[in-house]
Scaffold this motif. Sequence first.
Motif, PDB file in Angstrom:
ATOM      1  N   GLU A   1       8.716  19.202  -8.897  1.00 13.28           N
ATOM      2  CA  GLU A   1       9.319  17.876  -8.793  1.00 13.28           C
ATOM      3  C   GLU A   1      10.543  18.038  -7.905  1.00 13.28           C
ATOM      4  O   GLU A   1      11.111  19.118  -7.814  1.00 13.28           O
ATOM      5  N   GLY A   2      10.966  16.981  -7.289  1.00  9.59           N
ATOM      6  CA  GLY A   2      12.195  17.053  -6.495  1.00  9.59           C
ATOM      7  C   GLY A   2      12.076  16.287  -5.200  1.00  9.59           C
ATOM      8  O   GLY A   2      10.998  15.815  -4.840  1.00  9.59           O
ATOM      9  N   GLY A   3      13.184  16.174  -4.521  1.00 11.58           N
ATOM     10  CA  GLY A   3      13.190  15.451  -3.256  1.00 11.58           C
ATOM     11  C   GLY A   3      14.534  15.585  -2.588  1.00 11.58           C
ATOM     12  O   GLY A   3      15.422  16.279  -3.078  1.00 11.58           O
TER      13      GLY A   3
ATOM     14  N   VAL B   1      10.232   1.392   5.039  1.00 12.62           N
ATOM     15  CA  VAL B   1       8.945   1.760   5.626  1.00 12.62           C
ATOM     16  C   VAL B   1       8.396   2.988   4.912  1.00 12.62           C
ATOM     17  O   VAL B   1       9.155   3.786   4.364  1.00 12.62           O
ATOM     18  N   VAL B   2       7.094   3.135   4.906  1.00 11.45           N
ATOM     19  CA  VAL B   2       6.436   4.312   4.327  1.00 11.45           C
ATOM     20  C   VAL B   2       5.587   4.936   5.429  1.00 11.45           C
ATOM     21  O   VAL B   2       4.759   4.251   6.035  1.00 11.45           O
ATOM     22  N   HIS B   3       5.808   6.201   5.708  1.00  7.07           N
ATOM     23  CA  HIS B   3       5.004   6.875   6.733  1.00  7.07           C
ATOM     24  C   HIS B   3       3.760   7.428   6.039  1.00  7.07           C
ATOM     25  O   HIS B   3       3.737   8.589   5.600  1.00  7.07           O
TER      26      HIS B   3
ATOM     27  N   PHE C   1       0.852  -1.179   0.000  1.00  3.27           N
ATOM     28  CA  PHE C   1       0.000   0.000   0.000  1.00  3.27           C
ATOM     29  C   PHE C   1       0.895   1.239   0.000  1.00  3.27           C
ATOM     30  O   PHE C   1       1.147   1.877   1.020  1.00  3.27           O
ATOM     31  N   THR C   2       1.417   1.574  -1.190  1.00  2.00           N
ATOM     32  CA  THR C   2       2.315   2.722  -1.317  1.00  2.00           C
ATOM     33  C   THR C   2       2.372   3.130  -2.776  1.00  2.00           C
ATOM     34  O   THR C   2       1.817   2.464  -3.659  1.00  2.00           O
ATOM     35  N   PHE C   3       3.081   4.244  -3.031  1.00  2.00           N
ATOM     36  CA  PHE C   3       3.256   4.687  -4.405  1.00  2.00           C
ATOM     37  C   PHE C   3       4.332   3.840  -5.086  1.00  2.00           C
ATOM     38  O   PHE C   3       5.215   3.292  -4.427  1.00  2.00           O
ATOM     39  N   VAL C   4       4.279   3.756  -6.401  1.00  2.00           N
ATOM     40  CA  VAL C   4       5.186   2.897  -7.162  1.00  2.00           C
ATOM     41  C   VAL C   4       6.665   3.238  -6.963  1.00  2.00           C
ATOM     42  O   VAL C   4       7.526   2.368  -7.079  1.00  2.00           O
ATOM     43  N   SER C   5       6.963   4.501  -6.634  1.00  2.00           N
ATOM     44  CA  SER C   5       8.370   4.901  -6.469  1.00  2.00           C
ATOM     45  C   SER C   5       9.079   4.101  -5.394  1.00  2.00           C
ATOM     46  O   SER C   5      10.276   3.852  -5.491  1.00  2.00           O
ATOM     47  N   THR C   6       8.329   3.735  -4.341  1.00  2.00           N
ATOM     48  CA  THR C   6       8.944   2.978  -3.246  1.00  2.00           C
ATOM     49  C   THR C   6       9.572   1.702  -3.797  1.00  2.00           C
ATOM     50  O   THR C   6      10.692   1.347  -3.455  1.00  2.00           O
TER      51      THR C   6
ATOM     52  N   HIS D   1      -6.956   6.133  -3.414  1.00  2.00           N
ATOM     53  CA  HIS D   1      -5.504   6.175  -3.396  1.00  2.00           C
ATOM     54  C   HIS D   1      -4.925   4.924  -4.035  1.00  2.00           C
ATOM     55  O   HIS D   1      -5.427   4.495  -5.067  1.00  2.00           O
ATOM     56  N   TYR D   2      -3.915   4.329  -3.430  1.00  4.82           N
ATOM     57  CA  TYR D   2      -3.115   3.325  -4.119  1.00  4.82           C
ATOM     58  C   TYR D   2      -3.877   2.080  -4.559  1.00  4.82           C
ATOM     59  O   TYR D   2      -4.648   1.518  -3.813  1.00  4.82           O
ATOM     60  N   VAL D   3      -3.588   1.657  -5.777  1.00  2.00           N
ATOM     61  CA  VAL D   3      -3.906   0.312  -6.213  1.00  2.00           C
ATOM     62  C   VAL D   3      -2.740  -0.536  -5.676  1.00  2.00           C
ATOM     63  O   VAL D   3      -1.582  -0.229  -5.956  1.00  2.00           O
TER      64      VAL D   3
ATOM     65  N   THR E   1       2.328  17.505  -5.081  1.00  2.00           N
ATOM     66  CA  THR E   1       1.225  16.991  -4.264  1.00  2.00           C
ATOM     67  C   THR E   1       1.582  16.918  -2.779  1.00  2.00           C
ATOM     68  O   THR E   1       0.742  16.539  -1.968  1.00  2.00           O
ATOM     69  N   LYS E   2       2.804  17.280  -2.408  1.00  2.00           N
ATOM     70  CA  LYS E   2       3.231  17.141  -1.023  1.00  2.00           C
ATOM     71  C   LYS E   2       3.056  18.449  -0.252  1.00  2.00           C
ATOM     72  O   LYS E   2       2.564  19.431  -0.801  1.00  2.00           O
ATOM     73  N   ASN E   3       3.483  18.468   1.012  1.00  6.22           N
ATOM     74  CA  ASN E   3       3.264  19.668   1.835  1.00  6.22           C
ATOM     75  C   ASN E   3       4.187  20.817   1.440  1.00  6.22           C
ATOM     76  O   ASN E   3       3.778  21.972   1.394  1.00  6.22           O
TER      77      ASN E   3
ATOM     78  N   LEU F   1      12.713  12.345   1.233  1.00  3.18           N
ATOM     79  CA  LEU F   1      11.584  13.280   1.251  1.00  3.18           C
ATOM     80  C   LEU F   1      11.189  13.549  -0.194  1.00  3.18           C
ATOM     81  O   LEU F   1      12.024  13.441  -1.090  1.00  3.18           O
ATOM     82  N   SER F   2       9.936  13.907  -0.402  1.00  2.28           N
ATOM     83  CA  SER F   2       9.512  14.326  -1.747  1.00  2.28           C
ATOM     84  C   SER F   2       9.047  15.770  -1.708  1.00  2.28           C
ATOM     85  O   SER F   2       8.359  16.186  -0.776  1.00  2.28           O
ATOM     86  N   PHE F   3       9.419  16.515  -2.738  1.00  2.00           N
ATOM     87  CA  PHE F   3       8.925  17.884  -2.908  1.00  2.00           C
ATOM     88  C   PHE F   3       8.033  17.965  -4.144  1.00  2.00           C
ATOM     89  O   PHE F   3       7.902  19.019  -4.767  1.00  2.00           O
TER      90      PHE F   3
ATOM     91  N   GLU G   1      13.626   4.978   5.194  1.00  2.00           N
ATOM     92  CA  GLU G   1      12.306   5.568   5.429  1.00  2.00           C
ATOM     93  C   GLU G   1      11.838   6.280   4.159  1.00  2.00           C
ATOM     94  O   GLU G   1      12.498   7.218   3.710  1.00  2.00           O
ATOM     95  N   ASP G   2      10.722   5.832   3.596  1.00  2.00           N
ATOM     96  CA  ASP G   2      10.071   6.619   2.555  1.00  2.00           C
ATOM     97  C   ASP G   2       9.266   7.678   3.299  1.00  2.00           C
ATOM     98  O   ASP G   2       8.143   7.428   3.740  1.00  2.00           O
ATOM     99  N   ALA G   3       9.905   8.826   3.480  1.00  2.00           N
ATOM    100  CA  ALA G   3       9.280   9.927   4.221  1.00  2.00           C
ATOM    101  C   ALA G   3       8.732  10.969   3.251  1.00  2.00           C
ATOM    102  O   ALA G   3       8.644  12.160   3.576  1.00  2.00           O
ATOM    103  N   ALA G   4       8.346  10.511   2.055  1.00  2.00           N
ATOM    104  CA  ALA G   4       7.844  11.407   1.006  1.00  2.00           C
ATOM    105  C   ALA G   4       6.722  12.303   1.525  1.00  2.00           C
ATOM    106  O   ALA G   4       6.626  13.471   1.143  1.00  2.00           O
ATOM    107  N   GLN G   5       5.872  11.749   2.395  1.00  2.00           N
ATOM    108  CA  GLN G   5       4.704  12.498   2.875  1.00  2.00           C
ATOM    109  C   GLN G   5       4.927  13.068   4.272  1.00  2.00           C
ATOM    110  O   GLN G   5       4.007  13.628   4.850  1.00  2.00           O
ATOM    111  N   ALA G   6       6.127  12.916   4.804  1.00  2.00           N
ATOM    112  CA  ALA G   6       6.279  13.045   6.258  1.00  2.00           C
ATOM    113  C   ALA G   6       7.143  14.208   6.730  1.00  2.00           C
ATOM    114  O   ALA G   6       7.551  14.230   7.891  1.00  2.00           O
TER     115      ALA G   6
HETATM  116  C1  LIG Z   1       4.937  11.087  -3.539  1.00  2.00           C
HETATM  117  C2  LIG Z   1       5.489   9.808  -3.053  1.00  2.00           C
HETATM  118  C3  LIG Z   1       6.635   9.253  -3.622  1.00  2.00           C
HETATM  119  C4  LIG Z   1       7.289   9.808  -4.852  1.00  2.00           C
HETATM  120  O1  LIG Z   1       7.840  11.031  -4.710  1.00  2.00           O
HETATM  121  P1  LIG Z   1       8.507  11.679  -6.032  1.00  2.00           P
HETATM  122  O2  LIG Z   1       9.014  12.980  -5.514  1.00  2.00           O
HETATM  123  O3  LIG Z   1       7.457  11.804  -7.065  1.00  2.00           O
HETATM  124  O4  LIG Z   1       9.598  10.757  -6.437  1.00  2.00           O
HETATM  125  C5  LIG Z   1       7.155   8.101  -3.075  1.00  2.00           C
HETATM  126  N1  LIG Z   1       6.572   7.497  -2.043  1.00  2.00           N
HETATM  127  C6  LIG Z   1       5.458   7.982  -1.465  1.00  2.00           C
HETATM  128  C7  LIG Z   1       4.864   7.275  -0.306  1.00  2.00           C
HETATM  129  C8  LIG Z   1       4.871   9.141  -1.967  1.00  2.00           C
HETATM  130  O5  LIG Z   1       3.744   9.617  -1.414  1.00  2.00           O
END
Ligand SMILES: *Cc1c(COP(=O)(O)O)cnc(C)c1O
Length: 315
Positions: free
Chosen positions: A127-129, A65-67, A19-24, A259-261, A120-122, A115-117, A91-96
Motif C-alpha cells: 500500500e502507499g503512494g 484527470v486519470v491517465h 471510468f476510474t477507481f473510487v479513490s479518484t 475493470h471499472y463499474v 497492483t501497480k508497476n 502516484l500509487s504504490f 493528475e491521478d497518475a496512480a497507473q502512470a
Molecule cells: C490504484 C488506483 C488508485 C488508488 O490507489 P491507492 O494507492 O490504492 O490509493 C486511484 N486511482 C487510480 C486510477 C488507480 O488505478
Amino acid sequence: MAAILLDLQPGDEVIMPSFTFVSTANAFVLCGAVPVFVDVRQDTLNLDERLVEAAITSRTKAICVVHYAGVGCDMDAIMALAKAHGLFVVEDAAQAILSTYKNRPLGSIGHLAALSFHETKNVISGEGGALLINDERFIERAEVVRENGTNRSKFFRGQIDKYTWVDIGSSFLPSEIVAAFLAAQLEQAQAITARRLAIWDQYATWAASMQTQSHIRAPIIPADCGHNAHMFYLLLPSLERRTSFIAQLKERGIGAVFHYVPLHSSPAGCRYGRAHGDLAVTSDVSDRLVRLPLWIGLDEHMENVLAAASAALGA
Ligand SMILES: *Cc1c(COP(=O)(O)O)cnc(C)c1O
C-alpha cells in the motif's frame, strides 16, 4: 492530501472521469466536494477534453484527470482549459509512473499529482503512494498536512524550538519498512518497466494478428504519449463475448478481469456526484473491456496465455 491542499469546500465541484477507481472521487468527496463525471474518449479511455468546458460551472474548482493504463491525457488541452477558467489540475497518475506526455513525465504537468504504490501497480510497496507538487505555493502546507497538521518537519530541521498543531492533517507517512521496500522497487523501476513493455508488445503483436477475424480492439497509444505498460486490455464486441472470454480463460487457470463499474451509476456516485451528459462511451467500454494478465514473470507463460486467448476468441 491534494483535496485538502486545494482547500475544497462543501459544494465545490471537481470534474473527473466516471471510468476510474473510487479513490479518484473519494479524495474530493471527503472534503465535501461534488465529483462531476464527464465521459471518456473512445481511443485512450481518458477524460474527453472536448466535453470538459461544458461541464464547468461557477462552483468548479478543479479538473482531476486519470491517465488510464498509464497512457497520458491530452494535457495541453486540459491545462489550457484550466488556465482559461482559473481551475486547478490534479493528475491521478496512480497507473502512470515513468509514462510521458510530449516527453514530460506524467504527474509533473498538473498543479498536483498522485502516484500509487499499491500492489497492483508497476512499482509497489503493498500500500502507499506519493503526492507530487508542481506548484511551490503548496509545498509548505503539504509538509504540515502530512504530519498530522503539525509543524514537526520544521522542528526536526531546527527551524523552531517546539512543534505544535497548526492546521488540519493526518498521518500520510509510510513506515520505515514500507519506505525501504519502495526504495528498492524504485531502484528497479526502469528494469520493471522494460520487462512489462516486452510483455505488452507481445500482446500488441498478437492482438494485431487477431483483430480482423475476432473484432477486438487493443489499446491505442497517441503519438505524443510514452506509456509504461501498466495494463494490456482488449475491447470485445459485447458484454456476452467478454463474459465467455473470461470464463474460458479461467478454465485454463488464466486470470483475465474486467475493470471499472462506472462511478456515475454506482450508489455512492449517484449520492455524492453528478453526471454531465449521457457518458455513453463510459457505459459502453465498461461492459466490453477485459484486462489480460501482466506481471513480471509472465514472460515464460506467454505462449500458453496467447494460445488460450486465441482459443477463447474462437480462432
Ligand atoms: C490504484 C488506483 C488508485 C488508488 O490507489 P491507492 O494507492 O490504492 O490509493 C486511484 N486511482 C487510480 C486510477 C488507480 O488505478
